[in-house]
Write a protein that holds these residues in place. Sequence first.
Motif, PDB file in Angstrom:
ATOM      1  N   VAL A  98       1.068  -1.292  -0.199  1.00 29.05           N
ATOM      2  CA  VAL A  98      -0.005  -0.267  -0.039  1.00 29.05           C
ATOM      3  C   VAL A  98       1.014   1.069  -0.249  1.00 29.05           C
ATOM      4  N   PHE A  99       2.124   1.275   0.668  1.00 30.16           N
ATOM      5  CA  PHE A  99       3.200   2.332   0.887  1.00 30.16           C
ATOM      6  C   PHE A  99       3.709   2.436  -0.750  1.00 30.16           C
ATOM      7  N   GLY A 100       4.101   1.521  -1.339  1.00 36.72           N
ATOM      8  CA  GLY A 100       4.123   1.989  -2.770  1.00 36.72           C
ATOM      9  C   GLY A 100       3.491   2.266  -3.623  1.00 36.72           C
ATOM     10  N   VAL A 101       2.131   1.094  -3.629  1.00 33.32           N
ATOM     11  CA  VAL A 101       0.908   2.251  -4.527  1.00 33.32           C
ATOM     12  C   VAL A 101       0.971   4.082  -3.973  1.00 33.32           C
ATOM     13  N   VAL A 102       0.493   4.246  -2.366  1.00 36.67           N
ATOM     14  CA  VAL A 102       0.291   5.535  -2.555  1.00 36.67           C
ATOM     15  C   VAL A 102       1.534   6.686  -2.872  1.00 36.67           C
ATOM     16  N   GLY A 103       2.582   6.154  -2.827  1.00 37.44           N
ATOM     17  CA  GLY A 103       3.888   6.695  -3.190  1.00 37.44           C
ATOM     18  C   GLY A 103       3.752   6.998  -5.337  1.00 37.44           C
ATOM     19  N   ALA A 104       3.470   5.723  -5.564  1.00 34.03           N
ATOM     20  CA  ALA A 104       3.681   6.080  -6.934  1.00 34.03           C
ATOM     21  C   ALA A 104       2.333   6.561  -7.897  1.00 34.03           C
ATOM     22  N   VAL A 105       0.878   6.511  -6.978  1.00 36.96           N
ATOM     23  CA  VAL A 105       0.531   7.104  -7.157  1.00 36.96           C
ATOM     24  C   VAL A 105      -0.090   8.918  -7.603  1.00 36.96           C
ATOM     25  N   SER A 106       0.879   9.072  -6.422  1.00 43.74           N
ATOM     26  CA  SER A 106       1.665  10.515  -5.957  1.00 43.74           C
ATOM     27  C   SER A 106       2.391  10.916  -6.644  1.00 43.74           C
ATOM     28  N   ALA A 107       3.050  10.226  -6.907  1.00 42.33           N
ATOM     29  CA  ALA A 107       4.694  11.227  -7.921  1.00 42.33           C
ATOM     30  C   ALA A 107       3.977  11.198  -9.401  1.00 42.33           C
ATOM     31  N   VAL A 108       3.345   9.825  -9.706  1.00 39.51           N
ATOM     32  CA  VAL A 108       2.691   9.952 -11.363  1.00 39.51           C
ATOM     33  C   VAL A 108       1.969  11.242 -11.287  1.00 39.51           C
ATOM     34  N   GLY A 109       1.221  11.110 -10.371  1.00 41.84           N
ATOM     35  CA  GLY A 109       0.029  12.288 -10.048  1.00 41.84           C
ATOM     36  C   GLY A 109       0.327  13.410 -10.572  1.00 41.84           C
ATOM     37  N   ARG A 110       1.861  13.906  -9.879  1.00 43.88           N
ATOM     38  CA  ARG A 110       1.898  15.663  -9.519  1.00 43.88           C
ATOM     39  C   ARG A 110       2.012  15.505 -10.723  1.00 43.88           C
ATOM     40  N   PRO A 111       1.618  17.307 -11.174  1.00 43.20           N
ATOM     41  CA  PRO A 111       1.389  18.280 -12.078  1.00 43.20           C
ATOM     42  C   PRO A 111       2.693  17.944 -13.175  1.00 43.20           C
ATOM     43  N   GLU A 112       3.963  17.563 -13.220  1.00 36.90           N
ATOM     44  CA  GLU A 112       5.430  17.418 -13.637  1.00 36.90           C
ATOM     45  C   GLU A 112       5.090  15.763 -13.572  1.00 36.90           C
ATOM     46  N   GLY A 113       4.704  15.069 -13.080  1.00 35.77           N
ATOM     47  CA  GLY A 113       4.556  13.770 -12.639  1.00 35.77           C
ATOM     48  C   GLY A 113       4.977  12.502 -14.429  1.00 35.77           C
ATOM     49  N   ARG A 114       6.248  11.935 -14.374  1.00 36.75           N
ATOM     50  CA  ARG A 114       6.021  11.547 -15.551  1.00 36.75           C
ATOM     51  C   ARG A 114       6.211   9.826 -14.962  1.00 36.75           C
ATOM     52  N   PRO A 115       6.209   8.856 -15.898  1.00 40.90           N
ATOM     53  CA  PRO A 115       5.751   7.186 -15.380  1.00 40.90           C
ATOM     54  C   PRO A 115       6.687   6.711 -14.653  1.00 40.90           C
ATOM     55  N   THR A 116       8.358   6.977 -14.711  1.00 37.54           N
ATOM     56  CA  THR A 116       9.079   6.770 -14.472  1.00 37.54           C
ATOM     57  C   THR A 116       9.080   7.205 -12.608  1.00 37.54           C
ATOM     58  N   ASP A 117       8.256   7.904 -12.834  1.00 45.11           N
ATOM     59  CA  ASP A 117       8.590   8.783 -10.754  1.00 45.11           C
ATOM     60  C   ASP A 117       8.002   7.440 -10.367  1.00 45.11           C
ATOM     61  N   ALA A 118       7.359   6.966 -10.208  1.00 48.84           N
ATOM     62  CA  ALA A 118       6.368   5.187  -9.960  1.00 48.84           C
ATOM     63  C   ALA A 118       8.113   4.614  -9.610  1.00 48.84           C
ATOM     64  N   LEU A 119       8.469   3.927 -10.276  1.00 51.09           N
ATOM     65  CA  LEU A 119       9.501   3.122  -9.806  1.00 51.09           C
ATOM     66  C   LEU A 119      10.165   3.142  -8.562  1.00 51.09           C
ATOM     67  N   PRO A 120      11.278   3.959  -7.739  1.00 53.90           N
ATOM     68  CA  PRO A 120      11.116   4.458  -6.484  1.00 53.90           C
ATOM     69  C   PRO A 120       9.740   3.917  -5.101  1.00 53.90           C
ATOM     70  N   SER A 121       8.760   4.227  -5.422  1.00 52.42           N
ATOM     71  CA  SER A 121       7.875   3.419  -4.207  1.00 52.42           C
ATOM     72  C   SER A 121       7.730   2.272  -4.515  1.00 52.42           C
ATOM     73  N   VAL A 122       7.576   1.687  -5.959  1.00 53.48           N
ATOM     74  CA  VAL A 122       7.406   0.093  -6.736  1.00 53.48           C
ATOM     75  C   VAL A 122       8.562  -0.620  -5.704  1.00 53.48           C
ATOM     76  N   VAL A 123       9.215   0.330  -5.926  1.00 55.82           N
ATOM     77  CA  VAL A 123      10.977  -1.355  -5.919  1.00 55.82           C
ATOM     78  C   VAL A 123      11.373  -0.512  -4.253  1.00 55.82           C
ATOM     79  N   GLY A 124      11.324   0.050  -3.922  1.00 53.77           N
ATOM     80  CA  GLY A 124      10.592   0.501  -2.440  1.00 53.77           C
ATOM     81  C   GLY A 124      10.115  -0.226  -1.311  1.00 53.77           C
ATOM     82  N   ALA A 125       8.730  -0.441  -1.967  1.00 55.64           N
ATOM     83  CA  ALA A 125       8.054  -1.378  -1.260  1.00 55.64           C
ATOM     84  C   ALA A 125       8.150  -2.450  -1.258  1.00 55.64           C
ATOM     85  N   LEU A 126       8.179  -3.502  -2.627  1.00 55.12           N
ATOM     86  CA  LEU A 126       8.603  -4.581  -3.069  1.00 55.12           C
ATOM     87  C   LEU A 126       9.380  -4.840  -1.908  1.00 55.12           C
ATOM     88  N   VAL A 127      11.008  -4.899  -1.745  1.00 53.24           N
ATOM     89  CA  VAL A 127      11.826  -4.852  -1.494  1.00 53.24           C
ATOM     90  C   VAL A 127      11.300  -4.954   0.371  1.00 53.24           C
TER      91      VAL A 127
END
Length: 523
Positions: A98-127
């Motif tokens: 859930v932590f990864g999902v919240v971070g990823a959605v927040s990162a990509v949803g920012r006005p300047e967000g990019r698809p790759t911005d989801a990676l830090p939160s997703v990888v961090g949550a998986l580990v």
Amino acid sequence: MRAACAALGGVIAGFTALCVAELVAAAVRPEAGPVTAVGGAVIDRTPPAVKDFAVRNFGTDDKLVLQLGILVLLALFAMAVGILALRYRRAGAAAVLVFGVVGAVSAVGRPEGRPTDALPSVVGALVAAGVLYLLVGRLAPVTGPPPAAGGTEPDDRVRGAFDRRGFVVAATAAAAASAGAGFLGRRLQGDQLAGVAASRGDVVLPAPASPAPAIPAGAKLDIRGLSSFTTPNKDFYRVDTALVVPRVDADGWRLRIHGKGVARPVTLSFQDLLKRELVERDITLTCVSNQVGGPYVGNARWIGVRLADVLREAGVKPPSKGGPADQLVSRSVDGMTIGTPVEDVMDGRDALLAVGMNGEPLPFDHGFPVRMVVPGLYGYVSACKWIQDIELTTFDAYDAYWVKRDWSREAPIKTQSRIDTPRPFAAPRAGTVPVAGVAWAQHRGIARVEVRVDGGEWHTARLAAEAGRDTWRQWVWEWPATPGHHTLEVRATDRTGATQTDKRVGTVPDGATGWHSVVVDVT
């Protein structure tokens, strides 16, 4: 004991998520880190009243308070997930995602967000999910047969106990590895930022073709406690929504000008700006979040290119001359949008694409490599930092960032004055006490400042020499102070003849009004 260890395991898993995300963000971009992304999303959704409360109570530390709050909530969430995992191991580990999902959605949803911005939160949550699963596994009770009578098995092996030693070793190893990942991520980001800082260090500002007029004698009053005429860069207020200050390489920076009424779209590099005619001006900036008597106002010497000249070369005309666009929307690299009246930018005032501040390239905090400076308008409708795009449009067609959050579309700065000395609750000695401060009415100028004591008659203060109608003006009144408890009030009158109102209103939607007052006890 097991529950406490499970909570600790959850915290270690949360720490792992942040550290791994930090490392991945070094390969993506610092703004993609989960704390920054979630914090930015919180800021975007914060009601104006709450934002105003944060600025008023925490000042420039509001972002630090927000980040600390996010970390505290994350720690509590991690503890709860750890305890959940003690009973439902897989469900608890899955909850970390859930932590990864919240971070990823927040990162990509920012006005300047990019698809790759989801990676830090997703990888961090998986580990982190894997770490929690392993740690909780160490907390499983021993289910083998009990020791023989008179046996001397250690407590860790008694049936119903858990492997304390194994948990401590695993937890320590996970924490150490996570810390190493976080340190490496910080180091890599630091190396990247050092390269960008070097690009700023290489900038040599050309001499302006139109230097600022010399500050007239008498414009700087020598009074202890009075704000200096020029605000040093390190003391200049900073109010924005960027949790991570953008670090933009000057060599790669570009500004695009396009939109309604632009006959010839323009793309400019930093060097293109430096080759143009540069002008230098003393201009006071004010934040709309500045309460009556507040600190979010400062005066600096800016150097830059006249924005109106660039717009005319692109074929832009103001509405008064038949231009179809009445709003200029500037966009920052961090996604901020600021809407400025085209008429104001092109009416002859010194609206600048600024590249320098007080004799040096813009500090990163204040918009390096390029920002907008428009005298007479509050910053939220004029002072776009880290600017990279200008679109000509209309107010009816587009609402900029703050307008969507209930602030006014247009916001000329209101006439204001402030008492700098004596400070609130000061205890000056009876006799002549200098009451001094600053007053501002950018692009109109200050004509008069008056002070009164305990609601009595108004006394005209002595004004410092005027350095220009776009700067603040110092003032002083020599008060024959008598012992006792007194209230000092100040008001200013601008050069249009308008005197600031005593009616107290807050900053929303277009700036505060009222008289600044200070209570002192004369001994």
